[in-house]
Design a protein around this motif. Sequence first.
Motif, PDB file in Angstrom:
ATOM      1  N   GLU A  51       0.821  -1.201   0.000  1.00  0.00           N
ATOM      2  CA  GLU A  51       0.000   0.000   0.000  1.00  0.00           C
ATOM      3  C   GLU A  51       0.860   1.259   0.000  1.00  0.00           C
ATOM      4  O   GLU A  51       1.992   1.255   0.486  1.00  0.00           O
ATOM      5  CB  GLU A  51      -0.912   0.052   1.237  1.00  0.00           C
ATOM      6  N   GLY A 101       0.234   5.949  -0.151  1.00  0.00           N
ATOM      7  CA  GLY A 101      -0.680   7.063  -0.324  1.00  0.00           C
ATOM      8  C   GLY A 101      -1.287   7.628   0.940  1.00  0.00           C
ATOM      9  O   GLY A 101      -2.011   8.623   0.887  1.00  0.00           O
ATOM     10  N   ARG A 107      -5.580   9.661  -2.118  1.00  0.00           N
ATOM     11  CA  ARG A 107      -5.774   8.452  -2.904  1.00  0.00           C
ATOM     12  C   ARG A 107      -4.782   7.400  -2.432  1.00  0.00           C
ATOM     13  O   ARG A 107      -3.564   7.618  -2.459  1.00  0.00           O
ATOM     14  CB  ARG A 107      -5.581   8.703  -4.403  1.00  0.00           C
ATOM     15  N   SER A 161      -3.152   3.579  -2.868  1.00  0.00           N
ATOM     16  CA  SER A 161      -2.866   2.603  -3.912  1.00  0.00           C
ATOM     17  C   SER A 161      -2.403   1.312  -3.271  1.00  0.00           C
ATOM     18  O   SER A 161      -1.768   1.320  -2.217  1.00  0.00           O
ATOM     19  CB  SER A 161      -1.762   3.119  -4.848  1.00  0.00           C
ATOM     20  N   CYS A 162      -2.709   0.214  -3.927  1.00  0.00           N
ATOM     21  CA  CYS A 162      -2.265  -1.103  -3.473  1.00  0.00           C
ATOM     22  C   CYS A 162      -1.796  -1.876  -4.694  1.00  0.00           C
ATOM     23  O   CYS A 162      -2.604  -2.213  -5.562  1.00  0.00           O
ATOM     24  CB  CYS A 162      -3.386  -1.835  -2.768  1.00  0.00           C
ATOM     25  N   ARG A 200      -9.940  -0.479  -9.824  1.00  0.00           N
ATOM     26  CA  ARG A 200      -8.803  -1.360 -10.034  1.00  0.00           C
ATOM     27  C   ARG A 200      -8.332  -1.236 -11.470  1.00  0.00           C
ATOM     28  O   ARG A 200      -9.147  -1.075 -12.384  1.00  0.00           O
ATOM     29  CB  ARG A 200      -9.117  -2.815  -9.672  1.00  0.00           C
ATOM     30  N   THR A 217      -3.175  -3.099  -9.749  1.00  0.00           N
ATOM     31  CA  THR A 217      -3.261  -2.104  -8.697  1.00  0.00           C
ATOM     32  C   THR A 217      -4.719  -1.768  -8.407  1.00  0.00           C
ATOM     33  O   THR A 217      -5.533  -1.679  -9.332  1.00  0.00           O
ATOM     34  CB  THR A 217      -2.502  -0.825  -9.100  1.00  0.00           C
ATOM     35  N   TYR A 263      -7.142   1.038  -6.201  1.00  0.00           N
ATOM     36  CA  TYR A 263      -7.069   2.381  -5.648  1.00  0.00           C
ATOM     37  C   TYR A 263      -8.267   2.656  -4.738  1.00  0.00           C
ATOM     38  O   TYR A 263      -9.340   2.063  -4.907  1.00  0.00           O
ATOM     39  CB  TYR A 263      -7.075   3.421  -6.775  1.00  0.00           C
ATOM     40  N   GLN A 289      -9.954   6.237  -3.774  1.00  0.00           N
ATOM     41  CA  GLN A 289     -10.017   7.686  -3.797  1.00  0.00           C
ATOM     42  C   GLN A 289     -10.921   8.129  -2.669  1.00  0.00           C
ATOM     43  O   GLN A 289     -12.092   7.726  -2.616  1.00  0.00           O
ATOM     44  CB  GLN A 289     -10.562   8.184  -5.134  1.00  0.00           C
ATOM     45  N   CYS A 297      -5.015  -2.985   2.601  1.00  0.00           N
ATOM     46  CA  CYS A 297      -5.432  -3.605   1.353  1.00  0.00           C
ATOM     47  C   CYS A 297      -5.655  -5.099   1.591  1.00  0.00           C
ATOM     48  O   CYS A 297      -4.896  -5.733   2.327  1.00  0.00           O
ATOM     49  CB  CYS A 297      -4.358  -3.398   0.300  1.00  0.00           C
TER      50      CYS A 297
END
Length: 117
Positions: free
Chosen positions: A6, A8, A19, A21-22, A71, A77, A79, A81, A95
């Motif tokens: 992960e 962000g 946001r 991310s993973c 995704r 990845t 996400y 938001q 995640c």
Amino acid sequence: QVQLVESGGGLVQFGGSLRLSCAASASIFSGYTMGWYRQAPGKQRELVARISRGGSTNYADSVKGRFTISRDNAKNTVYLQMNSLKPEDTAVYYCNAQHIITFQSLWGQGTRVTVSS
């Protein structure tokens, strides 16, 4: 080795956005439902949002209309938001990847989100 990484997280003011991310290993991404969970201090881990391989989503009531999960299968990845953040969104966000047949569950190391009032 299967990994979820992960990024962000951070500190943001009330009403701000982040946001998350993973990034997932390519070998797992296609066979898993991806999700974001969070755990606030002194509370149990809870589901925030989840997205299937095909893009179907579901959200916790507390984040509907403010958070969006997506995704990118080409980038392996997922996400999250997060808009209109509130102090009660403060937590460590994790995640998750859940196998679509065996329901094996994999976790990332977590990323901290702090929302100041």
